[in-house]
Design an enzyme around this catalytic site. Structure first.
Site, PDB file in Angstrom:
ATOM      1  N   CYS A  68      15.494 -31.316  -6.802  1.00 43.17           N
ATOM      2  CA  CYS A  68      14.963 -30.046  -6.310  1.00 43.17           C
ATOM      3  C   CYS A  68      14.383 -29.247  -7.477  1.00 43.17           C
ATOM      4  O   CYS A  68      15.044 -29.107  -8.509  1.00 43.17           O
ATOM      5  CB  CYS A  68      16.048 -29.230  -5.620  1.00 43.17           C
ATOM      6  SG  CYS A  68      15.404 -27.690  -4.938  1.00 43.17           S
ATOM      7  N   CYS A  72      18.802 -23.178  -9.110  1.00 43.76           N
ATOM      8  CA  CYS A  72      20.058 -22.547  -8.682  1.00 43.76           C
ATOM      9  C   CYS A  72      21.198 -22.983  -9.589  1.00 43.76           C
ATOM     10  O   CYS A  72      21.475 -24.178  -9.711  1.00 43.76           O
ATOM     11  CB  CYS A  72      20.322 -22.910  -7.230  1.00 43.76           C
ATOM     12  SG  CYS A  72      18.902 -22.538  -6.166  1.00 43.76           S
ATOM     13  N   CYS A  75      23.944 -25.505  -8.376  1.00 42.67           N
ATOM     14  CA  CYS A  75      23.600 -26.647  -7.543  1.00 42.67           C
ATOM     15  C   CYS A  75      23.462 -27.978  -8.275  1.00 42.67           C
ATOM     16  O   CYS A  75      22.797 -28.096  -9.300  1.00 42.67           O
ATOM     17  CB  CYS A  75      22.303 -26.367  -6.786  1.00 42.67           C
ATOM     18  SG  CYS A  75      21.952 -27.613  -5.531  1.00 42.67           S
ATOM     19  N   CYS A 112      24.006 -29.772  11.037  1.00 40.66           N
ATOM     20  CA  CYS A 112      23.104 -29.060  10.130  1.00 40.66           C
ATOM     21  C   CYS A 112      22.432 -30.080   9.224  1.00 40.66           C
ATOM     22  O   CYS A 112      23.100 -30.999   8.726  1.00 40.66           O
ATOM     23  CB  CYS A 112      23.879 -28.065   9.282  1.00 40.66           C
ATOM     24  SG  CYS A 112      24.941 -27.004  10.271  1.00 40.66           S
ATOM     25  N   CYS A 144      20.903 -27.131  13.348  1.00 38.24           N
ATOM     26  CA  CYS A 144      20.557 -26.175  12.301  1.00 38.24           C
ATOM     27  C   CYS A 144      19.823 -26.928  11.193  1.00 38.24           C
ATOM     28  O   CYS A 144      20.093 -28.113  10.957  1.00 38.24           O
ATOM     29  CB  CYS A 144      21.838 -25.542  11.763  1.00 38.24           C
ATOM     30  SG  CYS A 144      21.618 -24.552  10.273  1.00 38.24           S
ATOM     31  N   CYS A 204      21.341 -18.159  10.094  1.00 40.93           N
ATOM     32  CA  CYS A 204      22.598 -18.476   9.416  1.00 40.93           C
ATOM     33  C   CYS A 204      22.397 -18.061   7.975  1.00 40.93           C
ATOM     34  O   CYS A 204      21.518 -18.589   7.287  1.00 40.93           O
ATOM     35  CB  CYS A 204      22.914 -19.968   9.518  1.00 40.93           C
ATOM     36  SG  CYS A 204      24.339 -20.451   8.527  1.00 40.93           S
ATOM     37  N   ARG A 276      31.973 -18.845   8.688  1.00 46.28           N
ATOM     38  CA  ARG A 276      32.236 -20.248   8.357  1.00 46.28           C
ATOM     39  C   ARG A 276      32.888 -20.336   6.972  1.00 46.28           C
ATOM     40  O   ARG A 276      32.261 -19.950   5.972  1.00 46.28           O
ATOM     41  CB  ARG A 276      30.932 -21.062   8.392  1.00 46.28           C
ATOM     42  CG  ARG A 276      30.207 -20.921   9.728  1.00 46.28           C
ATOM     43  CD  ARG A 276      29.008 -21.825   9.879  1.00 46.28           C
ATOM     44  NE  ARG A 276      28.212 -21.481  11.044  1.00 46.28           N
ATOM     45  CZ  ARG A 276      28.472 -21.927  12.283  1.00 46.28           C
ATOM     46  NH1 ARG A 276      29.502 -22.742  12.488  1.00 46.28           N
ATOM     47  NH2 ARG A 276      27.724 -21.562  13.315  1.00 46.28           N
TER      48      ARG A 276
HETATM   49  N1  SAM Z   1      17.999 -26.135  -0.502  1.00 50.31           N
HETATM   50  C1  SAM Z   1      18.295 -25.247   0.610  1.00 50.31           C
HETATM   51  C2  SAM Z   1      18.417 -23.821   0.124  1.00 50.31           C
HETATM   52  O1  SAM Z   1      18.685 -23.648  -1.052  1.00 50.31           O
HETATM   53  O2  SAM Z   1      18.295 -22.916   0.948  1.00 50.31           O
HETATM   54  C3  SAM Z   1      19.563 -25.735   1.217  1.00 50.31           C
HETATM   55  C4  SAM Z   1      20.757 -25.019   0.828  1.00 50.31           C
HETATM   56  S1  SAM Z   1      22.190 -25.870   1.158  1.00 50.31           S
HETATM   57  C5  SAM Z   1      22.845 -25.169   2.613  1.00 50.31           C
HETATM   58  C6  SAM Z   1      23.094 -25.299  -0.147  1.00 50.31           C
HETATM   59  C7  SAM Z   1      23.774 -24.013   0.033  1.00 50.31           C
HETATM   60  O3  SAM Z   1      25.114 -24.330  -0.202  1.00 50.31           O
HETATM   61  C8  SAM Z   1      23.297 -23.000  -0.956  1.00 50.31           C
HETATM   62  O4  SAM Z   1      22.489 -22.005  -0.318  1.00 50.31           O
HETATM   63  C9  SAM Z   1      24.598 -22.428  -1.489  1.00 50.31           C
HETATM   64  O5  SAM Z   1      24.924 -21.218  -0.812  1.00 50.31           O
HETATM   65  C10 SAM Z   1      25.659 -23.470  -1.157  1.00 50.31           C
HETATM   66  N2  SAM Z   1      26.022 -24.241  -2.344  1.00 50.31           N
HETATM   67  C11 SAM Z   1      25.257 -25.127  -3.030  1.00 50.31           C
HETATM   68  N3  SAM Z   1      25.930 -25.606  -4.091  1.00 50.31           N
HETATM   69  C12 SAM Z   1      27.159 -25.019  -4.070  1.00 50.31           C
HETATM   70  C13 SAM Z   1      28.320 -25.099  -4.895  1.00 50.31           C
HETATM   71  N4  SAM Z   1      28.348 -25.885  -5.994  1.00 50.31           N
HETATM   72  N5  SAM Z   1      29.400 -24.360  -4.564  1.00 50.31           N
HETATM   73  C14 SAM Z   1      29.384 -23.563  -3.464  1.00 50.31           C
HETATM   74  N6  SAM Z   1      28.313 -23.420  -2.647  1.00 50.31           N
HETATM   75  C15 SAM Z   1      27.216 -24.157  -2.950  1.00 50.31           C
HETATM   76 FE1  SF4 Z   2      17.456 -26.655  -4.462  1.00 48.93          FE
HETATM   77 FE2  SF4 Z   2      20.100 -26.678  -4.575  1.00 48.93          FE
HETATM   78 FE3  SF4 Z   2      18.786 -24.399  -4.863  1.00 48.93          FE
HETATM   79 FE4  SF4 Z   2      18.820 -25.569  -2.458  1.00 48.93          FE
HETATM   80  S1  SF4 Z   2      20.586 -24.729  -3.539  1.00 48.93           S
HETATM   81  S2  SF4 Z   2      17.048 -24.674  -3.504  1.00 48.93           S
HETATM   82  S3  SF4 Z   2      18.859 -27.743  -3.085  1.00 48.93           S
HETATM   83  S4  SF4 Z   2      18.683 -26.180  -6.236  1.00 48.93           S
END
Ligand code: SAM
Ligand code: SF4
Length: 331
Positions: A68, A72, A75, A112, A144, A204, A276
């Site tokens: 990606c 973030c 992530c 989802c 979703c 959501c 959730r």
């Molecule tokens: N790439 C899409 C986005 O960023 O909108 C999909 C998001 S997907 C549902 C990932 C979500 O899970 C993020 O928006 C974040 O809130 C949560 N998430 C991701 N990595 C995480 C981590 N290491 N610990 C807790 N929550 C995490």
């Molecule tokens: Fe990309 Fe992860 Fe950020 Fe979603 S949460 S936009 S997958 S880096």
């Protein structure tokens, strides 16, 4: 040691405070009241709108993993982080349908589909996702998607394909956001959320705690959710899963009592929403999860992997609900 004397319990909700208080003051007053009062108020409101013994089971499928371009800080899927995750291309529709069927067979009522994209691009891959939405909707499940940023016409296409909800998390307060993510802005998130709402798709939208944010950041995050119009019908509250190779791998974990306060305050502020209890459950005790359910959390994601991270097994979740005398929602 001076012990505070117990005054008569004054349950605090957003409507029982002086109107000159700012919204943030009122959220802070709810959040910081004595835990017995907070839990009582959250459980009272929860019971007004939900079956307190029912938990919605959901399954999150990662239909396109890794690589990606966003940065973030939490992530595993960001190219800017070095989590070592091997990227996977967009799955074939048949394989996604199989995952959805298995999820339904194991009791999930919502499926989802997450894709590690910055944004949706028109073309054959998005057309394939639209087919996936149609397939899952035909299973009579809530469907979703969480695909990154959307344009209004793409939201409309997802609506026409039968999408129930779109996930797009605000994650934290506006001021802390730029400390976690720099490749997009809070306004970018709000623009996609508006496109989703305008298309008539339910929103959501939730966040993450335990990223090093302050208590004020957590409450300003809830305030930002309150400002959405309409407010989200589904609010994932994630506890950070520290991923090796990401900037947040050593973030201080949230105090479990503060996690309960966060859930209870979310319940009080959003009485009809599904709250959730999402990422981080693998590191939570059964007792902490039980307290979160009493505080008003009424959904969990099941299955051994949550996107790319470990999650409690379905057997463990089933045993926990049985011990608690709770049941999986069926409708
Ligand atoms: N790439 C899409 C986005 O960023 O909108 C999909 C998001 S997907 C549902 C990932 C979500 O899970 C993020 O928006 C974040 O809130 C949560 N998430 C991701 N990595 C995480 C981590 N290491 N610990 C807790 N929550 C995490
Ligand atoms: Fe990309 Fe992860 Fe950020 Fe979603 S949460 S936009 S997958 S880096």
């Amino acid at each position: 040691m001076t012990v505070a004397t117990a005054s008569s319990p004054t349950n605090t909700t957003i409507d029982t405070m002086p109107t000159d208080a700012t919204t943030l003051d009122r959220i802070h007053q709810i959040y910081s009241q004595p835990l017995p009062d907070l839990m009582f108020e959250a459980q009272r409101i929860h019971r007004e709108h939900h079956d307190p013994r029912a938990i919605q089971l959901c399954t999150l499928g990662n239909i396109k993993s890794g690589a990606c371009p966003e940065d973030c800080g939490y992530c595993s899927q960001s190219v800017h982080n070095s989590s070592g995750l091997a990227p996977e291309p967009l799955m074939q529709s048949a394989a996604v349908l199989q995952e959805a069927q298995a999820a339904k067979a194991s009791g999930s009522t919502r499926f989802c589909m997450g894709a590690a994209w910055r944004e949706v691009k028109d073309g054959p891959q998005f057309d394939r996702v639209l087919d996936m939405v149609r397939d899952v909707a035909a299973l009579d499940m809530e469907v979703c998607c969480t695909l990154g940023m959307l344009k209004p016409h793409q939201a409309q296409q997802l609506k026409e394909a039968g999408l129930t909800a779109y996930n797009h998390n605000l994650d934290t307060s506006p001021s802390y956001y730029e400390k976690v993510i720099t490749s997009r802005t809070y306004q970018d998130r709000l623009d996609t959320i508006k496109a989703v709402s305008d298309a008539g798709i339910s929103v959501c939208c939730g966040g993450i705690v335990g990223m090093g944010e302050s208590q004020t950041d957590r409450l300003e995050f809830l305030e930002a959710l309150l400002k959405l119009d309409p407010v989200p019908e589904s609010i994932p509250i994630n506890s950070l899963i520290p991923i090796a190779g990401t900037p947040l791998e050593n973030a201080p974990p949230i105090d479990p009592i503060d996690m309960v306060r966060m859930i209870a305050t979310t319940r009080i502020l959003f009485p009809t929403a599904i709250v959730r209890l999402t990422a981080g459950r693998a590191a939570m005790s059964d007792e902490l999860q039980a307290m979160c359910f009493v505080a008003g959390a009424n959904s969990i994601f099941t299955g051994p992997v949550l996107l790319t991270a470990p999650n409690p097994s379905r057997d463990h979740d089933g045993e926990l609900l049985r011990r608690l005398g709770m049941v999986a929602k069926t409708n």
